[in-house]
Design a protein around this motif. Structure first.
Motif, PDB file in Angstrom:
ATOM      1  N   PRO A   1       0.801  -1.226   0.000  1.00 32.70           N
ATOM      2  CA  PRO A   1       0.000   0.000   0.000  1.00 32.70           C
ATOM      3  C   PRO A   1       0.837   1.282   0.000  1.00 32.70           C
ATOM      4  CG  PRO A   1      -0.760  -1.496   1.719  1.00 32.70           C
ATOM      5  CD  PRO A   1       0.462  -2.110   1.108  1.00 32.70           C
ATOM      6  N   GLU A   2       1.968   1.264   0.612  1.00 27.67           N
ATOM      7  CA  GLU A   2       2.868   2.413   0.620  1.00 27.67           C
ATOM      8  C   GLU A   2       4.177   2.066  -0.086  1.00 27.67           C
ATOM      9  OE1 GLU A   2       2.172   5.546   1.825  1.00 27.67           O
ATOM     10  OE2 GLU A   2       0.150   4.781   2.160  1.00 27.67           O
TER      11      GLU A   2
ATOM     12  N   GLU B   1       6.866   1.126  -3.395  1.00 28.19           N
ATOM     13  CA  GLU B   1       7.564   1.923  -4.403  1.00 28.19           C
ATOM     14  C   GLU B   1       6.682   2.217  -5.616  1.00 28.19           C
ATOM     15  OE1 GLU B   1      10.637   3.292  -4.032  1.00 28.19           O
ATOM     16  OE2 GLU B   1      10.546   2.491  -1.996  1.00 28.19           O
TER      17      GLU B   1
ATOM     18  N   TYR C   1       3.415   2.533  -5.690  1.00 31.52           N
ATOM     19  CA  TYR C   1       2.462   3.570  -5.280  1.00 31.52           C
ATOM     20  C   TYR C   1       3.130   4.945  -5.302  1.00 31.52           C
ATOM     21  CZ  TYR C   1      -0.441   6.471  -2.290  1.00 31.52           C
ATOM     22  OH  TYR C   1      -1.182   7.511  -1.796  1.00 31.52           O
ATOM     23  N   LYS C   2       4.336   5.024  -4.741  1.00 32.61           N
ATOM     24  CA  LYS C   2       5.056   6.297  -4.700  1.00 32.61           C
ATOM     25  C   LYS C   2       5.384   6.793  -6.109  1.00 32.61           C
ATOM     26  CE  LYS C   2       7.143   5.305  -0.221  1.00 32.61           C
ATOM     27  NZ  LYS C   2       8.361   4.864   0.463  1.00 32.61           N
TER      28      LYS C   2
END
Length: 171
Positions: free
Chosen positions: A106-107, A109, A111-112
């Motif tokens: 969910p958080e 790489e 996603y970023k």
């Protein structure tokens, strides 16, 4: 006469508020598909995702190979060797799971990276829609691609091409 006047005022007020509200539609999928930067960003994300998925699958395959080898050789190994092999298998599986979480969590790489590449484009589209809405006095702009609740909408209230034109991509 008083009742008639009150009724007339009420109807007048109702018609003014009903006609004062202006609505518009956009098709976000259509808009984004006509923005080359969005298509490039999506392609870049797909390439990164495939590369990272290959890395995770390689670790998974290593763990599976270790397990198959362990199964084939288990009867010839001492208890100490079995324990070492089992720990190596578990460590490789954990390494693959951790890498998967790092890339796709969910958080993670991906996603970023998605936020870094896509969010600025979405912000530009939002600002263009907001600008058009303020200029033309729209109180509500709906995205027809995201809302399954719209059964019919007149093409006359679709401002997707205006949004593209404001962004510099005339249609």
């Amino acid at each position: 006469m008083k009742k008639f006047l009150a009724l007339a005022l009420l109807l007048g007020a109702f018609s003014l508020t009903a006609s004062a509200q202006k609505f518009a539609l956009i098709d976000m999928e259509y808009i984004l598909s006509n923005i080359p930067a969005y298509e490039r960003a999506n392609e870049q994300l797909n390439q990164i995702s495939r590369r990272w998925q290959d890395e995770v699958e390689a670790l998974d395959n290593e763990a599976k190979t270790l397990y198959k080898n362990y199964q084939n050789e288990a009867m010839f190994l001492s208890e100490t060797q079995k324990k070492e092999r089992e720990e190596a298998i578990v460590a490789k599986e954990k390494e693959a799971a951790d890498l998967k979480k790092k890339y796709f969590g969910p958080e993670g790489e991906l996603y970023k990276k998605r936020v870094a590449l896509i969010e600025p484009i979405q912000e530009e589209v939002y600002n263009a829609v907001k600008g058009i809405a303020q200029t033309k006095g729209f109180q509500l702009v709906l995205d027809r691609s995201a809302d399954n609740g719209i059964i019919f909408a007149s093409p006359a209230i679709d401002i997707s091409n205006e949004v593209l034109a404001r962004l510099g991509y005339s249609k």
